[in-house]
Design an enzyme around this catalytic site. Sequence first.
Site, short mmCIF file in Angstrom:
data_model
loop_
_atom_site.label_atom_id
_atom_site.label_comp_id
_atom_site.label_asym_id
_atom_site.label_seq_id
_atom_site.Cartn_x
_atom_site.Cartn_y
_atom_site.Cartn_z
N SER A 128 0.82 -1.20 0.00
CA SER A 128 0.00 0.00 0.00
C SER A 128 0.86 1.26 0.00
O SER A 128 1.57 1.55 -0.95
CB SER A 128 -0.97 -0.03 1.19
OG SER A 128 -1.84 1.08 1.15
N ASP A 273 -3.86 5.76 -2.79
CA ASP A 273 -2.64 5.14 -2.31
C ASP A 273 -2.26 4.03 -3.29
O ASP A 273 -2.89 3.86 -4.33
CB ASP A 273 -2.77 4.65 -0.87
CG ASP A 273 -3.89 3.65 -0.68
OD1 ASP A 273 -4.56 3.29 -1.68
OD2 ASP A 273 -4.12 3.20 0.46
N ASP A 275 -2.39 0.71 -3.53
CA ASP A 275 -3.30 -0.38 -3.93
C ASP A 275 -4.74 0.11 -4.07
O ASP A 275 -5.66 -0.67 -4.16
CB ASP A 275 -3.22 -1.55 -2.95
CG ASP A 275 -3.64 -1.18 -1.54
OD1 ASP A 275 -3.53 0.01 -1.16
OD2 ASP A 275 -4.07 -2.08 -0.79
N ASP A 277 -7.12 1.15 -2.27
CA ASP A 277 -8.26 0.82 -1.42
C ASP A 277 -8.72 2.04 -0.62
O ASP A 277 -9.71 1.95 0.11
CB ASP A 277 -7.96 -0.36 -0.50
CG ASP A 277 -6.83 -0.08 0.48
OD1 ASP A 277 -6.08 0.90 0.30
OD2 ASP A 277 -6.68 -0.86 1.44
#
Length: 492
Positions: A128, A273, A275, A277
Amino acid sequence: MTTPSISDTLNKNNDTLTHRPITSFKAYDIRGELGVNLDEDIAYRIGRAFAQILACQKADSEGDESLENSIVIGCDIRDSSETLKQATIRGIVDAGVDVIDLGMTGTEEVYFATSHYNALGGIEVTASHNPINYNGLKLVREGSRPISADSGLAEIQALAEQGSFAASDQLGKVVEKFDKTAYVDHLMSFIDTDKLVPLKIVINSGNGSAGPTVDLLQQRLQQKNAPIEIIKVHHTPDGSFPNGIPNPMILANRDSTKQAVIDNKADLGIAFDGDFDRCFLFDAQGEFVEGSYVVGMLAQAFLQKHPGAAIVYDPRVLYNTEALIAEGDGEAVISKSGHSFIKQVMRESGAVYGGEMSAHHYFRDFFYCDSGMIPWLLTIELLSTTGKSLGQLVNERISAYPSSGEINFKLTQASSDEIISAIEDYFSTQNPDKNTLDGLSLDFGQWRFNIRASNTEPLIRLNIETKGDEALLTEKTAQIKQWLATQGAKLA
């Protein structure tokens, strides 16, 4: 000379690996420093342990026989992610479980695919927003349900460390399914494109994994003749992160999005960010919108679509969210922060939406999971249907319920438990309402604060808010900062 594969190093008599402590397991996921507490061997062990445990659960009499004997897996764009993914795949295959390789993905794509393919579970290899020398794995079980330290992660860690793996009669198979059509279809189902009005938006993917999904959503919007213009910043996925680690929580990392919004006279800025999410929003002036106000805005939007629905939120900052839920005749449901807690409470309450001030947003119709793509789609629909700018939607709420934003401290003397106990004693004579659902929350009527230990970092986190009193917010923020300094707490 050919180097033996990890699976070749298994003891052929009892199919075990040498015991090895694994310190990269955290409360909600697995994260570690490359070459220190995360490497290919550890990834292999985790994949094998995860697959063995899920397969055993399926074989139990109470297991869901409709589940496929497969685990989906994807990875972010980090240079180390593909290698770790392949090691994890070898572990899964050696456990006799099939693999659906999604390729380069964001975490939410694994959430989607786990349910879409009716798999035993899913894994995203990602660090992340962590530094470039880190990586990790996020795990979910069937139905995209979370796995945390108290719901299976500790069991996976124990088996991975012991290496006492059961022998499998046959190896699992690996299939590649890189097509994102079903996932994008599902994202688009959250909005009515016929309601969209002309908007210019900046999207900063941070050279992370979001770029390909943004491209597909842009194509879909164009196919629907939606009048949405997208300006892309740091768009190309690049594991070397030439523009810095994608983490909009770092103040300096917001400048590129802010400037692009201003330069292009955009209506909205969006940043992700690594990834994707988490979704971060910027108004038409390029100003960053704190996550708690986005939670309130989306709660209000969902209550317009689903009157009386339950909304889940965390206790760090709540005045604005609770007020908007009350105005929308919704059901306010508070939960401890952290994705496993939020998702469980949402399932129990049937909540249509859940949000955290950390920019995690959860949706009942996305398997109760968090998504970074759905929030910005909902936001452009909301701007279209209300005729208001993002600033108009949130600035009035910021004035009504100003907050400090999350302030992080490193502890140099006392422990987090000692600090929390001491600050409760410090304010005890004022007889505040106390809540210990997540750290310590003290409410004094016109203002409140929450202080809690981080679940993921060696920090203590402070949030303060008031009811319409900016001067009181400034006063109390300075007071608590000063008190924490006397306890050896330093601004992080």
